[in-house]
Scaffold this motif. Structure first.
Motif, mmCIF file in Angstrom:
data_model
loop_
_atom_site.group_PDB
_atom_site.id
_atom_site.type_symbol
_atom_site.label_atom_id
_atom_site.label_comp_id
_atom_site.label_asym_id
_atom_site.label_seq_id
_atom_site.Cartn_x
_atom_site.Cartn_y
_atom_site.Cartn_z
ATOM 1 N N ASP A 109 0.840 -1.211 0.000
ATOM 2 C CA ASP A 109 0.000 0.000 0.000
ATOM 3 C C ASP A 109 0.871 1.254 0.000
ATOM 4 N N MET A 110 1.931 1.197 0.800
ATOM 5 C CA MET A 110 2.826 2.350 0.891
ATOM 6 C C MET A 110 3.489 2.623 -0.466
ATOM 7 N N ARG A 111 3.891 1.557 -1.151
ATOM 8 C CA ARG A 111 4.505 1.719 -2.471
ATOM 9 C C ARG A 111 3.501 2.349 -3.445
ATOM 10 N N GLU A 112 2.243 1.902 -3.394
ATOM 11 C CA GLU A 112 1.220 2.471 -4.274
ATOM 12 C C GLU A 112 1.072 3.965 -4.027
ATOM 13 N N GLN A 113 1.063 4.371 -2.722
ATOM 14 C CA GLN A 113 0.938 5.788 -2.387
ATOM 15 C C GLN A 113 2.100 6.595 -2.975
ATOM 16 N N MET A 114 3.313 6.060 -2.843
ATOM 17 C CA MET A 114 4.487 6.781 -3.339
ATOM 18 C C MET A 114 4.489 6.859 -4.861
ATOM 19 N N GLN A 115 4.017 5.801 -5.519
ATOM 20 C CA GLN A 115 3.929 5.830 -6.978
ATOM 21 C C GLN A 115 2.907 6.865 -7.436
ATOM 22 N N GLN A 116 1.807 7.017 -6.680
ATOM 23 C CA GLN A 116 0.803 8.044 -7.000
ATOM 24 C C GLN A 116 1.423 9.441 -6.880
ATOM 25 N N ILE A 117 2.223 9.640 -5.823
ATOM 26 C CA ILE A 117 2.867 10.942 -5.608
ATOM 27 C C ILE A 117 3.808 11.260 -6.764
ATOM 28 N N GLY A 135 -0.788 20.372 10.279
ATOM 29 C CA GLY A 135 -0.679 21.763 9.828
ATOM 30 C C GLY A 135 -1.229 22.803 10.756
ATOM 31 N N GLY A 136 -1.981 22.398 11.767
ATOM 32 C CA GLY A 136 -2.682 23.402 12.551
ATOM 33 C C GLY A 136 -1.910 23.958 13.707
ATOM 34 N N GLY A 137 -0.609 23.904 13.672
ATOM 35 C CA GLY A 137 0.169 24.480 14.756
ATOM 36 C C GLY A 137 1.045 23.438 15.397
ATOM 37 N N GLY A 138 0.679 22.155 15.261
ATOM 38 C CA GLY A 138 1.502 21.108 15.827
ATOM 39 C C GLY A 138 2.725 20.834 14.978
ATOM 40 N N GLY A 139 2.745 21.378 13.748
ATOM 41 C CA GLY A 139 3.896 21.163 12.883
ATOM 42 C C GLY A 139 3.969 19.737 12.396
ATOM 43 N N MET A 140 5.189 19.213 12.332
ATOM 44 C CA MET A 140 5.399 17.883 11.790
ATOM 45 C C MET A 140 5.021 16.831 12.821
ATOM 46 N N PRO A 141 4.519 15.676 12.401
ATOM 47 C CA PRO A 141 4.247 14.606 13.338
ATOM 48 C C PRO A 141 5.547 14.072 13.912
ATOM 49 N N PRO A 142 5.480 13.391 15.081
ATOM 50 C CA PRO A 142 6.701 12.896 15.705
ATOM 51 C C PRO A 142 7.503 12.047 14.725
ATOM 52 N N GLY A 143 8.810 12.298 14.682
ATOM 53 C CA GLY A 143 9.662 11.498 13.804
ATOM 54 C C GLY A 143 9.745 12.030 12.395
ATOM 55 N N GLY A 144 9.034 13.145 12.133
ATOM 56 C CA GLY A 144 9.123 13.733 10.794
ATOM 57 C C GLY A 144 8.002 13.296 9.893
ATOM 58 N N MET A 145 8.073 13.784 8.668
ATOM 59 C CA MET A 145 7.017 13.533 7.678
ATOM 60 C C MET A 145 7.111 12.125 7.137
ATOM 61 N N PRO A 146 6.054 11.327 7.232
ATOM 62 C CA PRO A 146 6.109 9.995 6.647
ATOM 63 C C PRO A 146 6.006 10.073 5.143
ATOM 64 N N PRO A 147 6.503 9.056 4.429
ATOM 65 C CA PRO A 147 6.363 9.067 2.985
ATOM 66 C C PRO A 147 4.910 9.087 2.604
ATOM 67 N N GLY A 148 4.625 9.772 1.516
ATOM 68 C CA GLY A 148 3.228 9.938 1.131
ATOM 69 C C GLY A 148 2.688 11.214 1.690
ATOM 70 N N GLY A 149 3.528 11.913 2.529
ATOM 71 C CA GLY A 149 3.120 13.204 3.045
ATOM 72 C C GLY A 149 1.945 13.125 3.980
ATOM 73 N N GLY A 150 1.667 11.925 4.537
ATOM 74 C CA GLY A 150 0.527 11.815 5.420
ATOM 75 C C GLY A 150 -0.777 11.941 4.702
#
Length: 466
Positions: free
Chosen positions: A333-341, A443-458
């Motif tokens: 599923d993760m690969r499909e998301q990245m291919q879409q991006i 995006g609402g003030g919390g900034g990036m999720p813990p550990g940074g941006m996951p692939p697929g941009g969340g």
């Protein structure tokens, strides 16, 4: 494009929005900052002077001074004047003529004419459902003829053969006749270029124009040349009745001054932007959307159109169904998301179009650029189907095998697995109706999720939130 200007204007906009009341002094101070930002973006000085004068006149009027939200009113004026500067609305190709409609492209050598022909052919064929024929008249560079023939095959349009020894005018007439007999909707004509404007090139371009009588004559210009782009366009406009402009290499131009100057200097509309090297990297130019991007407001309409063209809806439905049933988000599923991006223009292309992502976009690019996306797809490809479905079975020896198979390091495999876990958590939140919470976290003030941006941009399943 516009990243430097966008960052500056977004920061200026935030500062002025924070003021409860605007005075003539702070408007003048803000306008000085806007002026410097435009000049640093390589916008032509006369264009900057006119732009600032128009904004000042409106900003000092009742529209802003009496507004309950004067900062927002000021930003709205800047947006409106940017739109006015670039041409108000998209000026589409006018192909309403008896077929074949001839579209002629002219420009200097190296400006991107040949690749723009291929991109335009693909756009007309896929989005407009047109039958397209292309011809190259660049007899001085046989490699250019071969290049266009190869690109024509790649994008699925037909190519009219060119004899490098033949007169370009005769070839142009023969191509138009072939297009008429073959019932083509559009004939795309690629003309010869030179390293600089010269009399011989202009004379030949004029004779080609007279021979094929194009409905559209587009000047192709490299946006990286900055203010020179406008002066070259003006020289071509004096020799040819140009109907519009194609700005190429805008993905590599962080300043964007050419796009803001060229319409005002030449009086000709920008019709398309070349936004990358691939044959699908051509966008119709929408001044209102570009103005929104410059001011950090994003470009949701282009984002949605891009999704509709590139997202595999059946794939999105499958993933949505899978998540509804409570099945896990695996590495397939993760690969499909990245291919879409990747299909949608990569992370930079996405972030550029999402509202309020100016600063966050640079964070994402640092953590997950397009090269990293390709690396992660390579790592997933190096796994067995069982490993993709059950990442928990991937132990030390398997990690080493995957690293060798993808030509990468074990540390990168570990990073991929960690980011997959983060994305799994986000997908669980999404399934449980935690979309609002997830977006607040992003995006609402919390900034990036813990550990940074996951692939697929969340992004939610299938990039469409289904």
């Amino acid at each position: 494009m516009f990243s430097n200007l966008s960052d500056r204007l977004e920061a200026i906009g935030k500062r002025i929005k924070g003021k409860g009341r605007l005075t003539e002094d702070n408007i003048q101070e803000t306008l000085r900052e806007v002026r410097m930002a435009l000049l640093e973006a390589d916008v032509a000085l006369p264009v900057v002077k006119d732009f600032i004068a128009q904004v000042r006149e409106r900003a000092l009027g009742a529209e802003v001074m009496k507004s309950l939200t004067p900062g927002q009113a000021f930003v709205k004026i800047v947006h409106g004047e940017l739109v006015q500067l670039m041409g108000e609305e998209n000026d589409a190709l006018d192909l309403s003529t008896r077929p074949p409609a001839v579209v002629m492209l002219a420009g200097l050598q190296g400006s991107g004419k040949t690749t723009s022909i291929a991109k335009l052919g693909r756009l007309l064929r896929e989005r407009e459902k047109k039958k397209v024929l292309a011809v190259s008249l660049d007899v001085y560079r046989p490699a250019a003829i071969d290049q266009l023939q190869r690109l024509a095959d790649e994008v699925g349009m037909d190519f009219h053969p060119t004899d490098p020894e033949a007169d370009p005018i005769k070839t142009a007439k023969a191509a138009k006749e072939a297009a008429r007999k073959g019932y083509y909707d559009v004939l795309l004509v690629d003309t010869a270029g030179r390293l600089s404007v010269d009399e011989a090139m202009m004379s030949e371009a004029s004779r080609v124009h007279a021979a094929v009588e194009p409905v559209e004559t587009l000047f192709v210009v490299d946006s990286m040349t900055g203010q020179d782009a406008a002066s070259t366009a003006r020289a071509f406009d004096e020799a040819l009745p140009l109907t519009g402009l194609v700005l190429t290499k805008t993905d590599g131009d962080a300043r964007g001054g050419a796009a803001l100057s060229i319409r005002q200097v030449t009086g000709k509309p920008i019709k398309f932007l070349g936004v990358g090297e691939k044959t699908d990297a051509l966008e119709p130019f929408h001044p209102d959307r570009v103005a929104s991007r410059i001011l950090g407001m994003g470009d949701v309409l282009s984002f949605v159109e891009n999704m509709e063209r590139n997202v595999d809806q059946a794939q999105a439905e499958r993933m949505a169904g899978k998540l509804k049933k409570g099945k896990g988000f695996d590495l397939e599923d993760m690969r499909e998301q990245m291919q879409q991006i990747t299909k949608m223009g990569g992370m930079d292309g996405l972030m550029d179009k999402l509202p309020g992502m100016g600063q966050m976009g640079s964070q994402v690019s640092q953590q997950m650029d397009d090269q990293q996306v390709r690396r992660q797809i390579a790592m997933i490809n190096a796994m067995t189907p069982g490993e993709r479905r059950k990442p928990e079975v991937i132990n030390g020896s398997r990690k080493r095998r995957i690293a060798v198979g993808s030509g990468l390091q074990v540390q990168e495999v570990n990073r991929l697995l960690k980011q997959h876990k983060q994305m799994q958590k986000m997908m669980k939140q999404f399934r449980k109706g935690g979309m609002k919470k997830m977006m607040r976290q992003l995006g609402g003030g919390g900034g990036m999720p813990p550990g940074g941006m996951p692939p697929g941009g969340g992004l939610p399943p299938g990039l469409g939130g289904r």
